[in-house]
Motif scaffolding. Structure first.
Motif, PDB file in Angstrom:
ATOM      1  N   CYS A 145     -10.959  66.450  11.196  1.00 23.26           N
ATOM      2  CA  CYS A 145     -12.229  66.189  11.862  1.00 23.26           C
ATOM      3  C   CYS A 145     -12.203  66.897  13.216  1.00 23.26           C
ATOM      4  O   CYS A 145     -11.188  66.873  13.908  1.00 23.26           O
ATOM      5  N   CYS A 204     -11.940  61.528  17.813  1.00 22.25           N
ATOM      6  CA  CYS A 204     -11.697  60.909  16.507  1.00 22.25           C
ATOM      7  C   CYS A 204     -10.477  59.980  16.537  1.00 22.25           C
ATOM      8  O   CYS A 204     -10.531  58.860  16.051  1.00 22.25           O
ATOM      9  N   ARG A 259      -6.541  55.726  10.321  1.00 22.29           N
ATOM     10  CA  ARG A 259      -6.087  56.641  11.370  1.00 22.29           C
ATOM     11  C   ARG A 259      -4.673  56.290  11.860  1.00 22.29           C
ATOM     12  O   ARG A 259      -4.073  57.052  12.596  1.00 22.29           O
ATOM     13  N   CYS A 295     -16.011  63.628  10.657  1.00 22.28           N
ATOM     14  CA  CYS A 295     -15.846  62.567   9.670  1.00 22.28           C
ATOM     15  C   CYS A 295     -16.916  61.491   9.767  1.00 22.28           C
ATOM     16  O   CYS A 295     -17.048  60.672   8.873  1.00 22.28           O
ATOM     17  N   CYS A 343     -18.342  60.956  15.474  1.00 16.43           N
ATOM     18  CA  CYS A 343     -17.559  62.150  15.798  1.00 16.43           C
ATOM     19  C   CYS A 343     -18.464  63.370  15.974  1.00 16.43           C
ATOM     20  O   CYS A 343     -18.217  64.227  16.817  1.00 16.43           O
TER      21      CYS A 343
END
Ligand SMILES: [Zn+2]
Length: 129
Positions: free
Chosen positions: A7, A12, A20, A46, A50
């Protein structure tokens, strides 16, 4: 397998979600999402968040780099063409393809080949037939 890419959202990694999280218990960290499909920002971000983050940081510079609109763009009858077709109930009849000028409301019949040809109408809406 399709290629994974990161991304491009500059923040992000700061959003705290399970997917994540990386690393062992004593060294947990959150990383930028990596996916084969990113859906936003033309398959580069994503999430809408973002995408918005990217624009907040880079949008101004992108506009300055690629050039701003400094005078109005104009739609006239010369560049108001679109390709379209009328649906026919029976598949063996084919569809009724035509170009349509949405300023003058003029309709001109075209062939299916012309309909499928990307140069029949250019990216500015001008007719090339
Ligand atoms: Zn992201």
């Amino acid at each position: 397998m399709s290629d994974l890419k990161y991304c491009q959202g500059p923040k992000c990694h700061t959003y705290d979600t399970k997917d994540r999280k990386k690393g062992p218990k004593n060294n947990k960290r959150n990383e930028t999402r990596r996916r084969s499909n990113l859906y936003y920002l033309n398959n580069n971000a994503c999430s809408m968040q973002c995408q918005a983050d990217w624009f907040d940081v880079y949008g101004q510079r992108a506009l300055d780099h690629f050039g701003r609109i400094t005078q109005p763009k104009v739609l006239t009858q010369d560049n108001a063409w679109r390709k379209t077709y009328d649906w026919r109930g029976r598949s063996d009849e084919g569809h009724n393809h035509y170009v349509y000028n949405h300023l003058t409301e003029e309709r001109r019949p075209i062939t299916e080949q012309q309909y499928n040809n990307d140069t029949t109408i250019d990216d500015q809406g001008r007719l090339n037939i």
